[in-house]
Design an enzyme around this catalytic site. Structure first.
Site, PDB file in Angstrom:
ATOM      1  N   THR A 357      38.813  48.919  35.724  1.00 55.25           N
ATOM      2  CA  THR A 357      38.837  48.190  34.463  1.00 55.25           C
ATOM      3  C   THR A 357      38.061  48.982  33.423  1.00 55.25           C
ATOM      4  O   THR A 357      37.217  49.803  33.772  1.00 55.25           O
ATOM      5  CB  THR A 357      38.167  46.802  34.663  1.00 55.25           C
ATOM      6  OG1 THR A 357      38.846  46.096  35.684  1.00 55.25           O
ATOM      7  CG2 THR A 357      38.174  45.978  33.400  1.00 55.25           C
ATOM      8  N   GLY A 440      35.079  44.249  39.179  1.00 52.01           N
ATOM      9  CA  GLY A 440      35.442  43.181  40.098  1.00 52.01           C
ATOM     10  C   GLY A 440      34.443  42.032  40.094  1.00 52.01           C
ATOM     11  O   GLY A 440      34.115  41.474  39.049  1.00 52.01           O
TER      12      GLY A 440
END
Length: 543
Positions: A357, A440
């Site tokens: 990400t 995460g």
């Protein structure tokens, strides 16, 4: 320790310095924070392709600046793609699969929403009154992304290392070797890698508009390539996709209002951790200046918030209660009562899968503020790269539960659970904090650590971001679920935590598994501060 970056005209924080500079270039041309954020997002898709791309999803928090927008509330953009209209458990079983695969065409089961988020954000920004020029064209916003993809960029260490680590999973996926390997091998760190097909896609979007991604010839090309690869996605899925604009989740603390993303993200967990911390601090008289106390308190609050998250959060259309209700006093009170100041709740439990990400934030001279997070989920997503467009497609659908009857069970046209959640805080003294991280299950925890150190302990922003961190559960690049502590924490911390019952391990300082955090602050007098994580390849670019 590097000092916090300070300026008055604009600030951009991303996990890659070239993307930060792309955003800053737009601010210098008179663009606003959203336009700069789109430029940074596009550049990240080129120079950080293992972490993000236009084949993934995105979530935005946008706060208009003061002036004619005085008193405006943050706006949330949900640019999450739904599962294919033709996908189901039976679709997989008919192909001999008993679970959603991690890689390959079967993992390309959700629409890519990121580009729709760019359009929604630009549409909102077009209504802002404060600006120095007319809206900038897409050609300008994509200039750096096109240049880096066309002419090549220096491969980052993380891209090289992750390509090598995941080589057996990725090398034989459709299109991957052609676009992301060097003569069939992992590209070395600092070697030049060009992505000409992606550059052509950005040029096409600049010419025909972002809607071409979902309704135009580009959409038809991508749908054809996905079908050829064996994906369940079709052109109907492209045409049906829309970004949603809705209110963010919010919680009130003693000194600030916090905002985060609603389901299908874990934003409620991020807010719950800090709301529980405030209750825990008051009921147990905790001194958070003690590092062991701070870590223990936040870890125990994290456990309660994760249990709450796992019971309830999924596609909001399929949840048993609204996301905001998870932050109400009657929900949080019994969770806070279960917290013990000197004893760890037994752990682990099943972890939420991690993923790759990017978080990035922008503030402009007018006070317009962006907190955004964008992802393809795992390294290079599904590993499937579309031949005509050069787009690596996400594998976000892997987070669906294969078993029926759960809030996040696989079904056609459904949003998957997301770990992604950008954060924003409005302080009672007028400061604005935009912050976030990749990682995460580490995202809510790192957000809480940065906020606690900056807002509760008064550390400078860069120190709050750089300081040694910890992580409970699974994060990016790791599969274990215990408590991990960076080695440069006070040596007394792991010893005391073990005596409290924490099962932990010590990892190297500034470990990449702790994510790439960042933050920006705007003071009432217009001073901007920015901090980038030394664990990343980024910088706080300012003007």
């Amino acid at each position: 320790m590097f000092p916090t970056a300070c300026a008055y005209n604009g600030m951009v924080v991303t996990p890659h310095r070239l993307a930060s500079q792309a955003g800053l270039a737009v601010l210098r041309q008179g663009g606003n924070a959203v336009e700069a954020a789109v430029a940074a997002a596009a550049a990240l898709c080129a120079v950080y392709p293992h972490m993000t791309g236009i084949g993934g999803d995105a979530f935005w928090l946008i706060l208009p600046g003061p002036g004619q927008n005085a008193g405006a509330e943050p706006v949330f953009i949900d640019a999450c793609g739904r599962s294919a209209l033709g996908v189901s458990r039976a679709w997989y079983e008919s192909r001999g699969m008993t679970a959603i695969p991690k890689r390959g065409p079967g993992a390309t089961l959700t629409m890519a929403g990121a580009v729709s988020g760019w359009q929604a954000a630009l549409d909102l920004a077009a209504a802002w009154q404060q600006r120095d020029c007319a809206p900038l064209p897409l050609e300008t916003l994509f200039a750096d992304a096109i240049s880096h993809a066309e002419n090549g960029f220096a491969v980052s260490r993380s891209q090289s290392e992750l390509t090598a680590a995941m080589f057996s999973e990725l090398a034989n996926q459709p299109g991957f070797a052609r676009h992301f390997l060097a003569r069939g091998q992992t590209p070395p760190e600092n070697s030049r890698l060009a992505l000409p097909a992606l550059a052509r896609t950005f040029r096409r979007l600049a010419e025909y508009g972002l809607e071409d991604f979902y309704l135009g010839l580009l959409a038809k090309e991508m749908a054809a390539d996905l079908k050829e690869a064996g994906s369940p996605l079709s052109f109907d899925d492209f045409a049906a996709h829309r970004a949603d604009i809705r209110p963010p989740l919010t919680v009130r603390l003693s000194n600030a209002r916090l905002f985060n993303s609603p389901p299908p993200t874990q934003g409620a967990a991020s807010l719950a951790i800090l709301a529980l911390l405030e209750r825990f601090r008051e009921q147990a008289g905790l001194d958070l200046r003690d590092e062991t106390t701070l870590v223990h308190a936040l870890v125990e609050c994290t456990k309660q918030a994760f249990l709450l998250r796992d019971r309830h959060i999924g596609d909001p259309d399929h949840m048993d209660r609204p996301g905001q209700s998870l932050l109400e006093a009657e929900t949080l009170a019994p969770l806070a009562a279960a917290l013990a100041p000197d004893k760890a709740l037994p752990w682990p439990r099943a972890a939420v899968p991690g993923g790759d990400t990017v978080w990035f934030g922008v503030m402009d001279r007018h006070g317009n503020t962006v907190s955004c997070i964008q992802s393809v989920y795992h390294e290079f997503g599904s590993g499937v790269v579309l031949p005509q467009s050069g787009i690596a497609w996400q594998n976000r659908g892997l987070s669906f539960a294969f078993d029926p009857g759960l809030p996040n069970s696989l079904a056609p046209g459904k949003k998957p659970f997301h770990t992604l959640n950008p954060a924003l805080a409005l302080f009672d003294d007028g400061r604005i904090l935009s912050y976030g991280t990749m990682g995460g299950e580490g995202q809510p925890q790192t957000q809480a650590a940065v906020f606690a150190r900056y807002a509760l302990l008064g550390l400078p922003l860069q120190q709050a971001v750089s300081a040694p961190r910890w992580l409970l559960g699974r994060t990016w690049g790791d599969s274990s679920t215990n408590l991990k502590l960076e080695a440069d924490l006070d040596p007394a911390v792991p010893l005391t935590l073990r005596s409290m019952g924490h099962v932990l391990e010590v990892v190297p300082p500034r470990s990449i598994m702790m994510g790439h955090a960042g933050g920006l602050v705007r003071h009432p007098d217009g001073l901007l501060e920015g901090a980038s994580d030394p664990r990343s390849d980024g910088t706080a670019a300012c003007w």
